[in-house]
Design a protein around this motif. Structure first.
Motif, PDB file in Angstrom:
ATOM      1  N   LEU A  11       7.194 -26.348 -42.803  1.00  0.00           N
ATOM      2  CA  LEU A  11       7.913 -25.146 -43.726  1.00  0.00           C
ATOM      3  C   LEU A  11       6.383 -24.891 -44.618  1.00  0.00           C
ATOM      4  O   LEU A  11       6.122 -23.720 -45.114  1.00  0.00           O
ATOM      5  N   SER A  12       5.526 -25.900 -44.952  1.00  0.00           N
ATOM      6  CA  SER A  12       4.490 -25.486 -46.156  1.00  0.00           C
ATOM      7  C   SER A  12       3.406 -25.043 -45.400  1.00  0.00           C
ATOM      8  O   SER A  12       2.462 -24.508 -46.121  1.00  0.00           O
ATOM      9  N   ARG A  13       3.312 -25.130 -44.035  1.00  0.00           N
ATOM     10  CA  ARG A  13       2.276 -24.273 -43.339  1.00  0.00           C
ATOM     11  C   ARG A  13       2.537 -23.047 -42.601  1.00  0.00           C
ATOM     12  O   ARG A  13       1.767 -22.634 -41.778  1.00  0.00           O
ATOM     13  N   ILE A  14       3.549 -22.446 -43.171  1.00  0.00           N
ATOM     14  CA  ILE A  14       3.905 -21.042 -42.603  1.00  0.00           C
ATOM     15  C   ILE A  14       3.748 -19.995 -43.732  1.00  0.00           C
ATOM     16  O   ILE A  14       4.544 -20.182 -44.634  1.00  0.00           O
ATOM     17  N   ARG A  32      -6.120 -22.345 -45.031  1.00  0.00           N
ATOM     18  CA  ARG A  32      -6.265 -23.099 -46.479  1.00  0.00           C
ATOM     19  C   ARG A  32      -4.745 -23.877 -46.447  1.00  0.00           C
ATOM     20  O   ARG A  32      -4.611 -24.790 -47.255  1.00  0.00           O
ATOM     21  N   GLN A  33      -3.840 -23.449 -45.709  1.00  0.00           N
ATOM     22  CA  GLN A  33      -2.412 -24.087 -45.904  1.00  0.00           C
ATOM     23  C   GLN A  33      -2.639 -25.559 -45.188  1.00  0.00           C
ATOM     24  O   GLN A  33      -2.027 -26.374 -45.505  1.00  0.00           O
ATOM     25  N   LEU A  34      -3.804 -25.844 -44.359  1.00  0.00           N
ATOM     26  CA  LEU A  34      -4.268 -27.001 -44.148  1.00  0.00           C
ATOM     27  C   LEU A  34      -5.097 -28.107 -45.052  1.00  0.00           C
ATOM     28  O   LEU A  34      -5.181 -29.188 -44.593  1.00  0.00           O
ATOM     29  N   GLU A  35      -5.426 -27.231 -46.037  1.00  0.00           N
ATOM     30  CA  GLU A  35      -6.270 -28.039 -47.034  1.00  0.00           C
ATOM     31  C   GLU A  35      -5.837 -29.312 -47.387  1.00  0.00           C
ATOM     32  O   GLU A  35      -6.651 -30.266 -47.512  1.00  0.00           O
ATOM     33  N   ASP A  36      -4.639 -29.664 -47.595  1.00  0.00           N
ATOM     34  CA  ASP A  36      -3.947 -30.762 -48.042  1.00  0.00           C
ATOM     35  C   ASP A  36      -3.279 -31.595 -47.161  1.00  0.00           C
ATOM     36  O   ASP A  36      -2.650 -32.711 -47.362  1.00  0.00           O
ATOM     37  N   HIS A  37      -3.602 -31.331 -45.729  1.00  0.00           N
ATOM     38  CA  HIS A  37      -2.815 -31.952 -44.658  1.00  0.00           C
ATOM     39  C   HIS A  37      -3.354 -33.232 -44.467  1.00  0.00           C
ATOM     40  O   HIS A  37      -4.578 -33.451 -44.522  1.00  0.00           O
ATOM     41  N   GLU A  45     -15.570 -28.643 -43.691  1.00  0.00           N
ATOM     42  CA  GLU A  45     -16.239 -28.912 -42.318  1.00  0.00           C
ATOM     43  C   GLU A  45     -15.201 -28.214 -41.159  1.00  0.00           C
ATOM     44  O   GLU A  45     -15.673 -27.645 -40.384  1.00  0.00           O
ATOM     45  N   PHE A  46     -14.000 -28.489 -41.426  1.00  0.00           N
ATOM     46  CA  PHE A  46     -13.002 -28.088 -40.466  1.00  0.00           C
ATOM     47  C   PHE A  46     -12.907 -26.543 -40.396  1.00  0.00           C
ATOM     48  O   PHE A  46     -13.069 -25.951 -39.447  1.00  0.00           O
ATOM     49  N   TYR A  47     -13.073 -25.773 -41.500  1.00  0.00           N
ATOM     50  CA  TYR A  47     -12.911 -24.484 -41.623  1.00  0.00           C
ATOM     51  C   TYR A  47     -14.168 -23.667 -41.309  1.00  0.00           C
ATOM     52  O   TYR A  47     -14.333 -22.975 -40.336  1.00  0.00           O
ATOM     53  N   ALA A  48     -15.194 -24.615 -41.393  1.00  0.00           N
ATOM     54  CA  ALA A  48     -16.550 -23.931 -40.951  1.00  0.00           C
ATOM     55  C   ALA A  48     -16.454 -24.080 -39.259  1.00  0.00           C
ATOM     56  O   ALA A  48     -17.308 -23.054 -38.654  1.00  0.00           O
ATOM     57  N   LYS A  49     -16.060 -25.067 -38.575  1.00  0.00           N
ATOM     58  CA  LYS A  49     -15.702 -24.967 -37.350  1.00  0.00           C
ATOM     59  C   LYS A  49     -14.759 -23.822 -36.617  1.00  0.00           C
ATOM     60  O   LYS A  49     -15.255 -23.593 -35.711  1.00  0.00           O
ATOM     61  N   LEU A  50     -13.992 -23.681 -37.490  1.00  0.00           N
ATOM     62  CA  LEU A  50     -12.800 -22.513 -37.139  1.00  0.00           C
ATOM     63  C   LEU A  50     -13.868 -21.129 -36.875  1.00  0.00           C
ATOM     64  O   LEU A  50     -13.612 -20.493 -36.124  1.00  0.00           O
ATOM     65  N   VAL A  51     -14.469 -20.998 -38.183  1.00  0.00           N
ATOM     66  CA  VAL A  51     -15.489 -19.869 -38.203  1.00  0.00           C
ATOM     67  C   VAL A  51     -16.436 -19.827 -37.133  1.00  0.00           C
ATOM     68  O   VAL A  51     -16.527 -18.597 -36.560  1.00  0.00           O
ATOM     69  N   ASN A  76      -7.674 -35.958 -37.767  1.00  0.00           N
ATOM     70  CA  ASN A  76      -7.333 -37.015 -36.936  1.00  0.00           C
ATOM     71  C   ASN A  76      -6.336 -36.823 -35.812  1.00  0.00           C
ATOM     72  O   ASN A  76      -6.280 -37.611 -34.884  1.00  0.00           O
ATOM     73  N   LYS A  77      -5.615 -35.614 -35.558  1.00  0.00           N
ATOM     74  CA  LYS A  77      -4.933 -35.438 -34.437  1.00  0.00           C
ATOM     75  C   LYS A  77      -4.325 -33.704 -34.712  1.00  0.00           C
ATOM     76  O   LYS A  77      -4.916 -33.393 -35.821  1.00  0.00           O
ATOM     77  N   ILE A  78      -3.773 -33.355 -33.739  1.00  0.00           N
ATOM     78  CA  ILE A  78      -3.644 -31.787 -33.983  1.00  0.00           C
ATOM     79  C   ILE A  78      -2.765 -31.548 -35.071  1.00  0.00           C
ATOM     80  O   ILE A  78      -1.759 -31.929 -35.456  1.00  0.00           O
ATOM     81  N   VAL A  79      -3.316 -30.497 -35.874  1.00  0.00           N
ATOM     82  CA  VAL A  79      -2.657 -29.791 -36.954  1.00  0.00           C
ATOM     83  C   VAL A  79      -2.594 -28.342 -36.578  1.00  0.00           C
ATOM     84  O   VAL A  79      -3.442 -27.496 -35.901  1.00  0.00           O
ATOM     85  N   MET A  80      -1.773 -27.615 -37.304  1.00  0.00           N
ATOM     86  CA  MET A  80      -1.241 -26.154 -37.086  1.00  0.00           C
ATOM     87  C   MET A  80      -0.765 -25.790 -38.425  1.00  0.00           C
ATOM     88  O   MET A  80      -0.027 -25.943 -39.075  1.00  0.00           O
ATOM     89  N   ALA A  81      -1.187 -24.246 -38.530  1.00  0.00           N
ATOM     90  CA  ALA A  81      -0.737 -23.426 -39.714  1.00  0.00           C
ATOM     91  C   ALA A  81      -0.467 -21.905 -38.825  1.00  0.00           C
ATOM     92  O   ALA A  81      -1.066 -21.744 -37.852  1.00  0.00           O
TER      93      ALA A  81
END
Length: 158
Positions: A11-14, A32-37, A45-51, A76-81
């Motif tokens: 719920l916190s990532r929708i 940014r919803q994944l920032e504290d995942h 660094e993750f966000y830079a790779k997305l961009v 560490n494993k698949i994450v989704m927002a």
């Protein structure tokens, strides 16, 4: 089961009200919803790779859907927002605005699970009734229920 979307979303990532209409601003708003995942080890660094992946080639899929993603050592494993925009987000090389965005991060070491996840997501989104349910869900709970319902239909014998 690997590839089950319902196991990746919480719920916190929708975000059902993405405000940004610019592609990169909306990408950041959703990511940014994944920032504290707990499975994102270094968000910037993750966000830079997305961009970087988004700049390489658009992740617009059609039908007002985009799937920004990155394979990186910063998860560490698949994450989704998830982000949904009522007004739409302008995406490079598309003639229609994106209204539904799934942001994915995956490890470099396990492309099979990532491909299964994307395959499941595309199968769900290809059915107009599933897309309609996701676009009209009033709450994150309803959104997750729509995903669950679509997955159950997908996994049921015909």
């Amino acid at each position: 089961m690997a590839g089950r979307i319902s196991t990746l979303i919480d719920l916190s990532r929708i975000n059902l009200q993405v405000h940004s209409s610019d592609r990169l601003a909306a990408l950041e708003e959703v990511a940014r919803q994944l920032e504290d995942h707990p499975d994102v080890t270094h968000f910037e660094e993750f966000y830079a790779k997305l961009v970087a992946r988004e700049e390489l080639d658009t992740t617009y899929l059609g039908n007002a859907i985009a799937l920004p993603h990155a394979r990186t050592q910063h998860v560490n494993k698949i994450v989704m927002a998830v982000g949904r925009s009522e007004n739409g987000i302008s995406f490079k090389d598309s003639n229609e605005d994106v209204k539904l965005m799934f942001v994915l991060g995956t490890t470099k070491s396990n492309p099979t699970d990532y491909l299964m996840c994307v395959s499941s997501l595309v199968k769900i989104l290809n059915k107009p009734e599933n897309l309609e349910a996701l676009m009209t869900a009033a709450t994150p709970e309803e959104f997750i229920q729509a995903i669950n319902t679509a997955e159950e239909k997908l996994l049921s014998p015909a």
